[in-house]
Write an enzyme that holds these catalytic residues in place. Structure first.
Site, PDB file in Angstrom:
ATOM      1  N   CYS A  59       0.830  -1.212   0.000  1.00 49.79           N
ATOM      2  CA  CYS A  59       0.000   0.000   0.000  1.00 49.79           C
ATOM      3  C   CYS A  59       0.863   1.259   0.000  1.00 49.79           C
ATOM      4  O   CYS A  59       1.667   1.493   0.911  1.00 49.79           O
ATOM      5  CB  CYS A  59      -0.919  -0.023   1.230  1.00 49.79           C
ATOM      6  SG  CYS A  59      -1.714   1.556   1.589  1.00 49.79           S
ATOM      7  N   GLY A  60       0.684   2.096  -1.017  1.00 46.03           N
ATOM      8  CA  GLY A  60       1.450   3.327  -1.126  1.00 46.03           C
ATOM      9  C   GLY A  60       1.200   4.296   0.011  1.00 46.03           C
ATOM     10  O   GLY A  60       2.134   4.944   0.510  1.00 46.03           O
ATOM     11  N   HIS A  61      -0.055   4.409   0.453  1.00 45.83           N
ATOM     12  CA  HIS A  61      -0.380   5.316   1.563  1.00 45.83           C
ATOM     13  C   HIS A  61       0.282   4.835   2.856  1.00 45.83           C
ATOM     14  O   HIS A  61       0.697   5.648   3.688  1.00 45.83           O
ATOM     15  CB  HIS A  61      -1.899   5.403   1.740  1.00 45.83           C
ATOM     16  CG  HIS A  61      -2.599   6.017   0.574  1.00 45.83           C
ATOM     17  ND1 HIS A  61      -2.414   7.326   0.195  1.00 45.83           N
ATOM     18  CD2 HIS A  61      -3.493   5.502  -0.303  1.00 45.83           C
ATOM     19  CE1 HIS A  61      -3.158   7.591  -0.861  1.00 45.83           C
ATOM     20  NE2 HIS A  61      -3.820   6.495  -1.185  1.00 45.83           N
ATOM     21  N   CYS A  62       0.372   3.510   3.014  1.00 46.41           N
ATOM     22  CA  CYS A  62       1.041   2.958   4.208  1.00 46.41           C
ATOM     23  C   CYS A  62       2.528   3.299   4.188  1.00 46.41           C
ATOM     24  O   CYS A  62       3.115   3.632   5.224  1.00 46.41           O
ATOM     25  CB  CYS A  62       0.860   1.442   4.262  1.00 46.41           C
ATOM     26  SG  CYS A  62      -0.869   0.896   4.278  1.00 46.41           S
TER      27      CYS A  62
END
Length: 497
Positions: A59-62
């Site tokens: 996950c990029g946001h993670c």
């Protein structure tokens, strides 16, 4: 659900610079605890207050949150009392039970666990280091602060924010305990105070019986409530903190009220028009009158300037020349639209909607005349035939053209589709969720890309594995149901009878 996508389009947070919160020495040490299914319960039970991030490695946001989360953890470790921050790889197979237990539907999701895990709340604070620190420092302090002097009132009460204050003859008893319970539950969203002297408050008359007074910078400026059942008190605060008509313009001051508006489970009425329209005063007046009619009846109202609402119009598949446009979106995500509405038509149209006499609007791109690429294109008007009633095994990607993660996934899905080109029982398909409506009862979409697999018999499961060609193909082969195997299973069942 799809309304969250709309929220993301509408509620753009103001960016701020991030100050350095950790020394080089601190950065060399990991302060965020790593949890999994084997130590989660034991670790949470040891803490009166701990924040847990449920994440996925892909996950990029993670990945963006990780360094900020670690910086915040390094600072909060020395806070009195210390505040623990932890993380769980919710995508790992062994931790799927935890993700299911705490209803994790997107990444990253942060939860606050209090009293050894007896109380679980959603984290609704900032996602950058200094914001996380300040937010959590507030969460571990008192849920409500006592107002003893005019100076206390001046320091605590902000005329531009909602403030909830309990007025009690004494700070004990059932009413007071209920107030503190609600204050603790909602402290991440509101500021709370309590006092025995209502004359210290800037608005409202003195009272002699237990009373909750909500001070706000809109409408009637304050409202009193004298019921102390926890559910009723919570609903009163939630409902009263939303303006009769929430303003959607370019002012950052309106952001908190927009967030509350879009987070509300109520049906939403939205009027978008040019605030320089020659009849703007008539529209505002009549729209406010209509909002008053439906106040407290599960219908919230918003007035938006089209110049600040392009993302909202795009979400609904509308163009600026269709304004003034009145939109209703219900709790199921169904949309009802009245374009180029006249000011004196709004009341009657809304009554027709409430009476069930308005048909929902479905946004759909045209069905492609040709659809011969390896990954098939599905639109709202072809979803039923191509997916929901199909007898094929289908991997469906719900994406947005502007999504970077979707662009990275596209060539991988092309390769997967090519590998199944000669398999009549498998189809790889894509659905532009930003330009087509998808029924919320069919697929739940928290963000892009979202992948679902629907077997030929109609079983639907989300795909949450690694986004590689090999893993996706293995998942399809494992979950597919071909006509031959279904027939064999049926015949086997008959033999047993």
């Amino acid at each position: 659900m799809e309304t969250r996508v709309f929220q993301l389009l509408c509620l753009l947070a103001l960016s701020s610079s991030i100050c350095c919160l950790a020394s080089e020495e601190a950065e060399s040490k990991e302060y965020v605890l790593t949890l999994d299914h084997s130590n989660f319960t034991e670790t949470v039970a040891k803490h009166k207050f701990i924040v847990v991030e449920f994440y996925a490695p892909w996950c990029g946001h993670c990945k963006s949150l990780a360094p900020e989360y670690e910086k915040a953890a390094s600072v909060l470790a020395s806070h009195d009392p210390p505040v623990a921050l932890a993380k769980v790889d919710a995508n790992a197979e062994e931790n799927k039970g935890l993700a299911q237990q705490f209803e994790i539907q997107g990444f990253p999701t942060l939860k606050i666990f209090k009293n050894g895990g007896e109380v679980v709340q959603d984290y609704k604070g900032p996602r950058e280091a200094d914001g996380i620190v300040e937010f959590l420092k507030k969460q571990v302090g008192p849920a409500s602060f006592e107002i003893k002097t005019p100076e206390d009132a001046g320091n605590l009460i902000d005329d531009k924010k909602v403030f909830v204050v309990g007025i009690f003859p004494k700070f004990s008893g059932e009413e007071y305990e209920s107030f503190i319970t609600v204050a603790d539950k909602l402290r991440s969203e509101y500021d709370f105070g309590h006092t025995s002297n209502a004359e210290l408050l800037p608005r409202g008359k003195p009272v002699t019986t237990p009373t909750v007074r909500l001070l706000k910078p809109f409408d009637e400026l304050f409202v009193d409530f004298e019921k102390f059942e926890v559910d009723a008190l919570e609903k009163f605060i939630e409902d009263s903190s939303i303006p009769l008509v929430t303003l959607f313009d370019q002012s950052p001051a309106n952001q908190p009220f927009l967030i509350k508006y879009f987070e509300s489970p109520n049906t939403k009425a939205m009027l978008f028009l040019d605030f320089e329209h020659e009849q703007i005063d008539a529209y505002k007046s009549k729209y406010t009158d209509v909002a008053g009619v439906y106040k407290g009846k599960g219908l919230n109202f918003l007035l938006g300037d089209v110049k600040a609402s392009q993302a909202a119009l795009q979400y609904f598949g509308l163009k600026e020349d269709q304004s003034p446009v009145l939109i209703v979106q219900d709790s199921k995500g169904l949309k009802f639209i009245n374009s180029n509405v006249e000011s004196d038509q709004m009341a009657s149209w809304l009554k027709d909607y409430v009476d069930g006499n308005v048909k929902p609007f479905i946004k759909s791109e045209p069905i492609p005349e040709t659809n011969d690429e390896p990954v098939k294109v599905v639109v709202a008007n072809s979803l039923k035939d191509m997916v929901l009633e199909s007898k094929k095994n289908i991997l469906l990607e719900i994406y947005a053209p502007w999504c970077g993660h979707c662009k990275k996934l596209a060539p991988i899905l092309d390769e997967v589709a090519v590998s199944f080109e000669n398999d009549a029982n498998v189809m790889i398909a894509k659905f532009d969720g930003s330009n087509n409506d998808i029924p919320s009862d069919a697929f739940e979409v928290q963000g892009y890309p979202t992948l679902y697999f629907r077997s030929s018999s109609g079983k639907v499961v989300p795909y949450e594995g690694n986004r590689t060609k090999e893993d996706i193909i293995e998942f399809i082969q494992k979950n597919r149901e071909d006509e031959t195997s279904q027939t064999t299973a049926t015949e086997s069942g008959k033999d047993e009878l």
